[in-house]
Design a protein around this motif. Structure first.
Motif, PDB file in Angstrom:
ATOM      1  N   LEU A 132     -40.733  16.042  45.440  1.00 44.50           N
ATOM      2  CA  LEU A 132     -42.117  15.608  45.395  1.00 44.50           C
ATOM      3  C   LEU A 132     -42.228  14.206  44.807  1.00 44.50           C
ATOM      4  CD1 LEU A 132     -44.432  17.107  46.489  1.00 44.50           C
ATOM      5  CD2 LEU A 132     -44.986  17.970  44.218  1.00 44.50           C
ATOM      6  N   ARG A 133     -41.495  13.961  43.740  1.00 40.50           N
ATOM      7  CA  ARG A 133     -41.529  12.626  43.136  1.00 40.50           C
ATOM      8  C   ARG A 133     -41.030  11.576  44.119  1.00 40.50           C
ATOM      9  NH1 ARG A 133     -39.260  14.431  38.040  1.00 40.50           N
ATOM     10  NH2 ARG A 133     -37.327  13.593  38.854  1.00 40.50           N
ATOM     11  N   PHE A 134     -39.901  11.889  44.756  1.00 41.14           N
ATOM     12  CA  PHE A 134     -39.333  10.962  45.738  1.00 41.14           C
ATOM     13  C   PHE A 134     -40.346  10.675  46.839  1.00 41.14           C
ATOM     14  CE2 PHE A 134     -36.971  10.358  49.740  1.00 41.14           C
ATOM     15  CZ  PHE A 134     -36.236   9.226  49.412  1.00 41.14           C
ATOM     16  N   LEU A 135     -40.983  11.730  47.295  1.00 42.21           N
ATOM     17  CA  LEU A 135     -41.960  11.611  48.368  1.00 42.21           C
ATOM     18  C   LEU A 135     -43.127  10.725  47.959  1.00 42.21           C
ATOM     19  CD1 LEU A 135     -42.865  12.409  51.114  1.00 42.21           C
ATOM     20  CD2 LEU A 135     -43.694  14.578  50.197  1.00 42.21           C
ATOM     21  N   LEU A 136     -43.646  10.969  46.751  1.00 49.41           N
ATOM     22  CA  LEU A 136     -44.807  10.214  46.302  1.00 49.41           C
ATOM     23  C   LEU A 136     -44.462   8.745  46.132  1.00 49.41           C
ATOM     24  CD1 LEU A 136     -46.366  12.754  43.807  1.00 49.41           C
ATOM     25  CD2 LEU A 136     -47.223  12.054  46.045  1.00 49.41           C
TER      26      LEU A 136
END
Lengths: 154, 154
Positions: free
Chosen positions: A47-51
């Motif tokens: 999720l962090r990578f995506l954001l």
DNA sequence: ATCTCTTTACTAGACGGGCTAATGATCTCG
DNA sequence: CGAGATCATTAGCCCGTCTAGTAAAGAGAT
């Protein structure tokens, strides 16, 4: 505390223990976050990578997630199922490649992460900004040397 | 690269990125170790804890491992089975309490861990020892502040 | 001394989350 | 056009944890 610190000069070999303490604090924070959001380590990292990628206007495919997280593409598929069902992201068609797809975070998950991690990040940033050039230099050298020490192909 | 570093004074906000890089290096090291020894995170942590306690002449029971690793006693039982089968430790009768038992590391596993982690630890120690008092002080303050920043009950 | 409560490790059964292998769809290039 | 590479997916497996329940043994009260 600062008075006591000034009196007792910190011994250099204690730095390792403090570094370890820092690591423990970080792990604890990660665990709290994971538990408060009901998800596993990789889910959160994804999720962090995506954001972050999304913030840079970049397109993310399952394959990219697999590479970045060091997991197999099959496992990513299942993870995407999980995160889709929990409402954190959506699968969208890839603009160019019809085999692939674009993973996008839902607006809600964006808020959720920022809310959870934002304050903490600000606090850390504040600490970092207080450093003068000499101090930044000390940390720079130390962290690099420590990283090298861990790489065992020193 | 080092020439460029000397010319470009390290900006204080880069320190956060470097701290992150250090964490990644440490995680990578951990993963390498785990993989080279064919065991999971907790297994390795248990072994380290055991060796340390053993070095201090302390007796370790499964209950202590459960508490230290934050896992349930049932899970510890299975872990002990695993580590016993892999030849890393042995169950011995507890001297005082016949309900309990003493967990002891086999001599081989002692060597294995020391061999794997010893060199790295020495390298880290060397880096730490090179710090003068002022530098140690900078690190001391920085690591503490960062740990506090993570604790969110700041 | 024995009865009760607690503590200790263990077994059984379930679940989550990763992996490998095999598949269908699509792109790429000769 | 056709052969091979690449992408996500599915199916089936395994490992490591958890919860719940059990047996053995210590600790304390009467």
């Amino acid at each position: 505390m600062t008075a006591a610190d000034a009196a007792t000069a910190p011994k250099n070999y204690e730095v390792l223990a403090e570094l370890r303490a820092y690591r423990l604090a970080e792990e604890a924070m990660r665990r709290r976050t994971r538990e408060s959001m009901n998800m596993g380590e990789n889910d959160l990292a994804a999720l962090r990578f995506l954001l972050k990628a999304q913030g840079d206007g970049q397109l993310v495919t399952p394959g990219m997630l697999a590479e970045h997280l060091g997991m197999k593409s099959a496992s990513v598929t299942v993870m995407l199922d999980r995160l889709t069902k929990s409402g954190h992201l959506t699968r969208m068609p890839h603009p160019n490649d019809r085999r692939s797809l674009a993973v996008v975070a839902t607006p809600g998950s964006d808020d959720e992460v920022r809310e959870t991690l934002g304050a903490m990040h600000t606090r850390m940033m504040t600490v970092a900004r207080r450093l003068d050039d000499t101090q930044a230099q000390v940390l720079h050298r130390f962290l690099h040397s420590m990283s090298d020490a861990l790489d065992d192909a020193s």
